[in-house]
Design a protein around this motif. Sequence first.
Motif, mmCIF file in Angstrom:
data_model
loop_
_atom_site.group_PDB
_atom_site.id
_atom_site.type_symbol
_atom_site.label_atom_id
_atom_site.label_comp_id
_atom_site.label_asym_id
_atom_site.label_seq_id
_atom_site.Cartn_x
_atom_site.Cartn_y
_atom_site.Cartn_z
ATOM 1 N N ASP A 28 0.818 -1.216 0.000
ATOM 2 C CA ASP A 28 0.000 0.000 0.000
ATOM 3 C C ASP A 28 0.855 1.271 0.000
ATOM 4 O O ASP A 28 0.392 2.326 -0.419
ATOM 5 C CB ASP A 28 -0.939 0.011 1.221
ATOM 6 N N LEU A 29 2.097 1.176 0.499
ATOM 7 C CA LEU A 29 2.987 2.340 0.520
ATOM 8 C C LEU A 29 3.639 2.632 -0.836
ATOM 9 O O LEU A 29 4.120 3.745 -1.059
ATOM 10 C CB LEU A 29 4.094 2.145 1.560
ATOM 11 N N LEU A 30 3.670 1.671 -1.718
ATOM 12 C CA LEU A 30 4.368 1.850 -2.995
ATOM 13 C C LEU A 30 3.845 3.029 -3.818
ATOM 14 O O LEU A 30 4.644 3.796 -4.362
ATOM 15 C CB LEU A 30 4.341 0.556 -3.810
ATOM 16 N N PRO A 31 2.536 3.244 -3.914
ATOM 17 C CA PRO A 31 2.070 4.430 -4.655
ATOM 18 C C PRO A 31 2.516 5.752 -4.015
ATOM 19 O O PRO A 31 2.764 6.735 -4.713
ATOM 20 C CB PRO A 31 0.541 4.305 -4.627
ATOM 21 N N VAL A 32 2.643 5.761 -2.690
ATOM 22 C CA VAL A 32 3.120 6.965 -2.001
ATOM 23 C C VAL A 32 4.567 7.245 -2.405
ATOM 24 O O VAL A 32 4.943 8.394 -2.687
ATOM 25 C CB VAL A 32 2.989 6.808 -0.465
ATOM 26 N N ILE A 33 5.376 6.197 -2.435
ATOM 27 C CA ILE A 33 6.770 6.355 -2.858
ATOM 28 C C ILE A 33 6.830 6.853 -4.298
ATOM 29 O O ILE A 33 7.611 7.765 -4.617
ATOM 30 C CB ILE A 33 7.531 5.018 -2.711
ATOM 31 N N ASP A 34 5.998 6.259 -5.161
ATOM 32 C CA ASP A 34 5.965 6.687 -6.563
ATOM 33 C C ASP A 34 5.613 8.169 -6.680
ATOM 34 O O ASP A 34 6.205 8.912 -7.466
ATOM 35 C CB ASP A 34 4.944 5.865 -7.362
ATOM 36 N N THR A 35 4.643 8.600 -5.882
ATOM 37 C CA THR A 35 4.220 10.002 -5.919
ATOM 38 C C THR A 35 5.336 10.923 -5.454
ATOM 39 O O THR A 35 5.593 11.979 -6.069
ATOM 40 C CB THR A 35 2.967 10.201 -5.041
ATOM 41 N N LEU A 36 6.020 10.556 -4.370
ATOM 42 C CA LEU A 36 7.136 11.379 -3.883
ATOM 43 C C LEU A 36 8.267 11.444 -4.917
ATOM 44 O O LEU A 36 8.852 12.508 -5.144
ATOM 45 C CB LEU A 36 7.665 10.840 -2.554
ATOM 46 N N GLU A 37 8.571 10.314 -5.555
ATOM 47 C CA GLU A 37 9.615 10.315 -6.590
ATOM 48 C C GLU A 37 9.211 11.170 -7.776
ATOM 49 O O GLU A 37 10.027 11.898 -8.351
ATOM 50 C CB GLU A 37 9.920 8.877 -7.039
ATOM 51 N N SER A 38 7.942 11.105 -8.131
ATOM 52 C CA SER A 38 7.439 11.922 -9.239
ATOM 53 C C SER A 38 7.506 13.410 -8.898
ATOM 54 O O SER A 38 7.893 14.236 -9.737
ATOM 55 C CB SER A 38 6.001 11.508 -9.556
ATOM 56 N N ALA A 39 7.146 13.772 -7.679
ATOM 57 C CA ALA A 39 7.217 15.175 -7.250
ATOM 58 C C ALA A 39 8.663 15.656 -7.254
ATOM 59 O O ALA A 39 8.950 16.770 -7.723
ATOM 60 C CB ALA A 39 6.619 15.327 -5.854
ATOM 61 N N LEU A 40 9.571 14.832 -6.786
ATOM 62 C CA LEU A 40 10.984 15.205 -6.767
ATOM 63 C C LEU A 40 11.512 15.376 -8.191
ATOM 64 O O LEU A 40 12.239 16.330 -8.477
ATOM 65 C CB LEU A 40 11.796 14.131 -6.024
ATOM 66 N N LYS A 41 11.110 14.485 -9.074
ATOM 67 C CA LYS A 41 11.552 14.588 -10.469
ATOM 68 C C LYS A 41 10.996 15.858 -11.114
ATOM 69 O O LYS A 41 11.684 16.531 -11.884
ATOM 70 C CB LYS A 41 11.121 13.354 -11.255
ATOM 71 N N SER A 42 9.752 16.188 -10.810
ATOM 72 C CA SER A 42 9.142 17.402 -11.371
ATOM 73 C C SER A 42 9.894 18.648 -10.918
ATOM 74 O O SER A 42 10.140 19.571 -11.697
ATOM 75 C CB SER A 42 7.683 17.520 -10.954
ATOM 76 N N VAL A 43 10.267 18.679 -9.636
ATOM 77 C CA VAL A 43 11.010 19.826 -9.110
ATOM 78 C C VAL A 43 12.384 19.904 -9.781
ATOM 79 O O VAL A 43 12.838 20.979 -10.169
ATOM 80 C CB VAL A 43 11.150 19.733 -7.572
ATOM 81 N N GLU A 44 13.045 18.753 -9.938
ATOM 82 C CA GLU A 44 14.373 18.740 -10.558
ATOM 83 C C GLU A 44 14.306 19.112 -12.036
ATOM 84 O O GLU A 44 15.205 19.783 -12.560
ATOM 85 C CB GLU A 44 15.015 17.355 -10.403
#
Length: 190
Positions: free
Chosen positions: A87-103
Motif C-alpha cells: 500500500d505504501l508503494l504508490p506513495v513512494i511513486d508520488t514522492l519520486e514523481s514530485a521530486l523529479k518534477s522539481v528537478e
Amino acid sequence: MKEWNRMQELNEEHSENKEVQELKTDEANNETSSEETEETIESLQAKVKELQDQYLRVYADFENTKKRMLREKDQSLEYAYERFARDLLPVIDTLESALKSVEDSNNDDEVVKKIGEGVSLTLDNLLKILVKHGIEPIDTQGEFDPNFHDAIMQVPSEAHEDGQIVAELQKGYKYKERVLRPSMVSIAKN
C-alpha cells in the motif's frame, strides 16, 4: 430275578454308553469350541493390528498438519508487513514523481528548491525505514529476470546485449524474498 438283574445290567451299560457318548460329544464340542476360540483370537488380533495402523496414520496426519500450521503461522508473522508495504508503494511513486518534477523544472525560485529538498529528505527517510524492515527496491542493472522484472517493451540498443535491461520504467520492490511489485523495464533487442 435274573431278568431283573439282567435288565439292570443292560440299563447300566446303556447309561455308561450314554455317558461315553456324551463325553465324546463334549470332547468334539470342546475341540470345535477351541478352534472357534483360536479363530476369534486371531480375528481380534488382526482387528487390533488394523486399529493400531489406523491410529498411527491418523497420528502422523495430525503431526503433519500441526507442523504445516506452525510453518504457515511463522510465515504469516514473517510477512505481516507485506500488505502494508504494498500500500505504501504508490506513495513512494508520488514522492519520486514530485521530486523529479522539481528537478526537471528550471525554476530558480527558492521556495521550489526548498520544497524539492523537503520531498527528497522525506523520500530518503521513508526508503531507509522500509529497508530497515526488509523492503528494498529491485535491482534493474544487467540481465532481465522474469522473477523480478516485467518487460514492457523491447528497444533497439547498440550499447546493450540482447535481453539486457535498457531502462527502468517503474521501480519494483521486494519484501525479504517476495516480490511486492516487479520492476517494469524495457529490454534490448538487437
